[in-house]
Design an enzyme around this catalytic site. Sequence first.
Site, PDB file in Angstrom:
ATOM      1  N   ASP A   3     -37.709 -68.367  33.342  1.00 20.26           N
ATOM      2  CA  ASP A   3     -37.334 -67.523  32.207  1.00 20.26           C
ATOM      3  C   ASP A   3     -37.868 -66.108  32.426  1.00 20.26           C
ATOM      4  OD1 ASP A   3     -36.643 -66.401  29.819  1.00 20.26           O
ATOM      5  OD2 ASP A   3     -38.076 -67.549  28.598  1.00 20.26           O
ATOM      6  N   LYS A  30     -38.976 -59.817  30.310  1.00 20.98           N
ATOM      7  CA  LYS A  30     -40.384 -59.989  29.931  1.00 20.98           C
ATOM      8  C   LYS A  30     -41.261 -59.026  30.714  1.00 20.98           C
ATOM      9  CE  LYS A  30     -40.294 -64.983  28.928  1.00 20.98           C
ATOM     10  NZ  LYS A  30     -40.692 -64.910  27.522  1.00 20.98           N
ATOM     11  N   ASP A  67     -40.916 -73.205  32.307  1.00 28.25           N
ATOM     12  CA  ASP A  67     -40.119 -73.225  31.082  1.00 28.25           C
ATOM     13  C   ASP A  67     -39.146 -74.405  31.072  1.00 28.25           C
ATOM     14  OD1 ASP A  67     -39.818 -72.058  28.606  1.00 28.25           O
ATOM     15  OD2 ASP A  67     -38.292 -70.621  29.247  1.00 28.25           O
ATOM     16  N   ASP A  99     -34.058 -63.135  25.589  1.00 26.48           N
ATOM     17  CA  ASP A  99     -35.243 -63.939  25.870  1.00 26.48           C
ATOM     18  C   ASP A  99     -35.369 -65.130  24.908  1.00 26.48           C
ATOM     19  OD1 ASP A  99     -37.488 -64.686  27.202  1.00 26.48           O
ATOM     20  OD2 ASP A  99     -38.787 -63.107  26.384  1.00 26.48           O
ATOM     21  N   ARG A 121     -33.366 -71.922  22.676  1.00 27.45           N
ATOM     22  CA  ARG A 121     -32.648 -72.450  21.505  1.00 27.45           C
ATOM     23  C   ARG A 121     -31.139 -72.512  21.757  1.00 27.45           C
ATOM     24  NH1 ARG A 121     -35.232 -67.861  17.911  1.00 27.45           N
ATOM     25  NH2 ARG A 121     -36.882 -68.330  19.405  1.00 27.45           N
TER      26      ARG A 121
HETATM   27  N1  BES Z   1     -40.061 -69.534  27.198  1.00 29.94           N
HETATM   28  C1  BES Z   1     -40.368 -68.593  26.187  1.00 29.94           C
HETATM   29  C2  BES Z   1     -41.525 -69.027  25.298  1.00 29.94           C
HETATM   30  C3  BES Z   1     -42.866 -69.154  25.958  1.00 29.94           C
HETATM   31  C4  BES Z   1     -43.750 -68.088  25.943  1.00 29.94           C
HETATM   32  C5  BES Z   1     -43.272 -70.335  26.514  1.00 29.94           C
HETATM   33  C6  BES Z   1     -44.993 -68.208  26.502  1.00 29.94           C
HETATM   34  C7  BES Z   1     -44.511 -70.463  27.088  1.00 29.94           C
HETATM   35  C8  BES Z   1     -45.384 -69.401  27.079  1.00 29.94           C
HETATM   36  C9  BES Z   1     -39.147 -68.376  25.280  1.00 29.94           C
HETATM   37  O1  BES Z   1     -37.930 -68.481  25.897  1.00 29.94           O
HETATM   38  C10 BES Z   1     -39.251 -66.997  24.727  1.00 29.94           C
HETATM   39  O2  BES Z   1     -39.142 -66.085  25.480  1.00 29.94           O
HETATM   40  N2  BES Z   1     -39.461 -66.907  23.422  1.00 29.94           N
HETATM   41  C11 BES Z   1     -39.558 -65.664  22.761  1.00 29.94           C
HETATM   42  C12 BES Z   1     -38.710 -65.749  21.512  1.00 29.94           C
HETATM   43  C13 BES Z   1     -38.432 -64.417  20.865  1.00 29.94           C
HETATM   44  C14 BES Z   1     -37.606 -63.523  21.774  1.00 29.94           C
HETATM   45  C15 BES Z   1     -37.725 -64.669  19.567  1.00 29.94           C
HETATM   46  C16 BES Z   1     -41.017 -65.411  22.430  1.00 29.94           C
HETATM   47  O3  BES Z   1     -41.754 -66.361  22.157  1.00 29.94           O
HETATM   48  O4  BES Z   1     -41.432 -64.261  22.475  1.00 29.94           O
HETATM   49 ZN    ZN Z   2     -37.877 -69.679  27.556  1.00 32.26          ZN
HETATM   50 MN    MN Z   3     -37.322 -66.659  26.772  1.00 27.52          MN
END
Ligand code: BES
Ligand code: ZN
Ligand code: MN
Length: 500
Positions: free
Chosen positions: A270, A277, A288, A347, A351
């Site tokens: 990811d 990111k 991920d 990101d 979902r």
């Molecule tokens: N895979 C990430 C979440 C994640 C973050 C898992 C750190 C493990 C460690 C997910 O896809 C993501 O990027 N989530 C975002 C959501 C936001 C853009 C609404 C997040 O958590 O910032």
């Molecule tokens: Zn993710």
């Molecule tokens: Mn993500």
Amino acid sequence: MEIEVRHKSGDPLALKSDALLTFLFDDQKLVGTLARADERLDGWVSELVKAGEITGKRGNLTVLHARGVAFKRLFIVGLGKRESFELDFMRNEAATAARKAREIGCKRVSADVPHELVDGDASSEARSLTEGIVLANYKFTKYLSGHKERYLELLTVISATKGGNGKIENAVRQGDLLAHATQVARDMCNEPSNVMTPAEVVRVATGIARRNKLPLKVLKLKDMQRLGMGMLMGVAKGSAHEPFVVVMEHRGDPKSKEWIALVGKGITFDSGGISIKPSSGMHHMKRDMTGAAIVVTLMDYFAKAGVRANVVSVAPTCENMPGGNAYKPGDILRSMSGKYVEITNTDAEGRLILGDAMTYVQRQYKPSVMIDVATLTGGALMALGAGLIPAFSNDDELYAQLEKAGKTSGEPVYRLPLYPIYKKGIRSYFADVKNSSFSAPATIKGALFLDEFVEKPTKWAHLDIAAVFAVDKDQGIFSRGGTAVGMRVLAHLVHLMEKK
Ligand code: BES
Ligand code: ZN
Ligand code: MN
């Protein structure tokens, strides 16, 4: 790290081993095997108790080197207060002892089933200590050239009571199988994303399906097109790797038509996509796909343990990359359910792939229960820290079972609300929903997005494992890297739902 696990009934003191593990509460009462070991060692144990070296407190581990007896060392593992004993203490203290045994070069260890110490038949304790010892025997060393690691090779869990140990034998077997499956899940999570590609996830699943003769279906891009999985295809577009959906069945209760569906997020890397990111820490995003690893390897466990329930696992797997063909903020995707989704952040991809996978499994299997497990939001750490898994459910009874499974498995969950007022956060002006909003609480909003893809009357629960998916040091049952936390709570949950 392949450890062989056996269960035996007999005299623990007569078994040849490099170490015999015994347990003690902080009331310091020597009973059962430990009392007899004390006698055999001319009161050495009670002497050290008197001297205050052996305390029975949690974390108090004593190693006595013994001569003239079958076991080369006697381990005395403190469990703390009897009144506040939890199964997970047994699991983790046994794991710590196993680590110590590894360190000093023990190969063959035995563990005393603490019949005299606990109420009941001690089968849960036997299961927990087996899980703990096998899990502690894990380390990911595949890419360390010439590395020699000391591992345990044989664990004999031994019951001093004569008959009626069938239940314990079964518990030991289950603990062994679950811990071994967890090691495979951890391997998948620790592999880098250039190895653990979507195709590789499929390969691992195919091996598990073939060895256990489980029906397996792998959806490819053309199937996704036919089914209209616009969200999954949207996420995958920026990557050179083709997406897949792995669907595996375990029919453990053939007379029943009920299905339990397990859905796991399988993003093999990811990057965030176009909403990229920050680079510090981005390497963690090779994990991920932890949800997918969990549901795939759980099927190995269910099959080998002969679990009497019908379980279907679904693992949508792809990469989230910012390639030239990548989906972009502002894009609107048509989900398999028919709902249109505006992308406000590429990101928030987990979902999307889960939503289509959930629609698919509900339409194909009409599961009575569906649980998804995903590294969904970084906010999970803010919400509950790394000691509790945020859990959501649209059904109180299902949540109650999940909570119970959380306690016995050592992976406690805590319920967060599917608070309807926060649905505002995913309302879009241009489409039916949007995939992210830039305000807290991210974990709840992620769950509310998934809720859009739950069809009546499915009982659904969601586990956000983003805070617990990895650890940065070896401790107890954990080894630096992927934890596969979420796996054991789901295994224990399915046991609660088994045909009795
Ligand atoms: N895979 C990430 C979440 C994640 C973050 C898992 C750190 C493990 C460690 C997910 O896809 C993501 O990027 N989530 C975002 C959501 C936001 C853009 C609404 C997040 O958590 O910032
Ligand atoms: Zn993710
Ligand atoms: Mn993500």
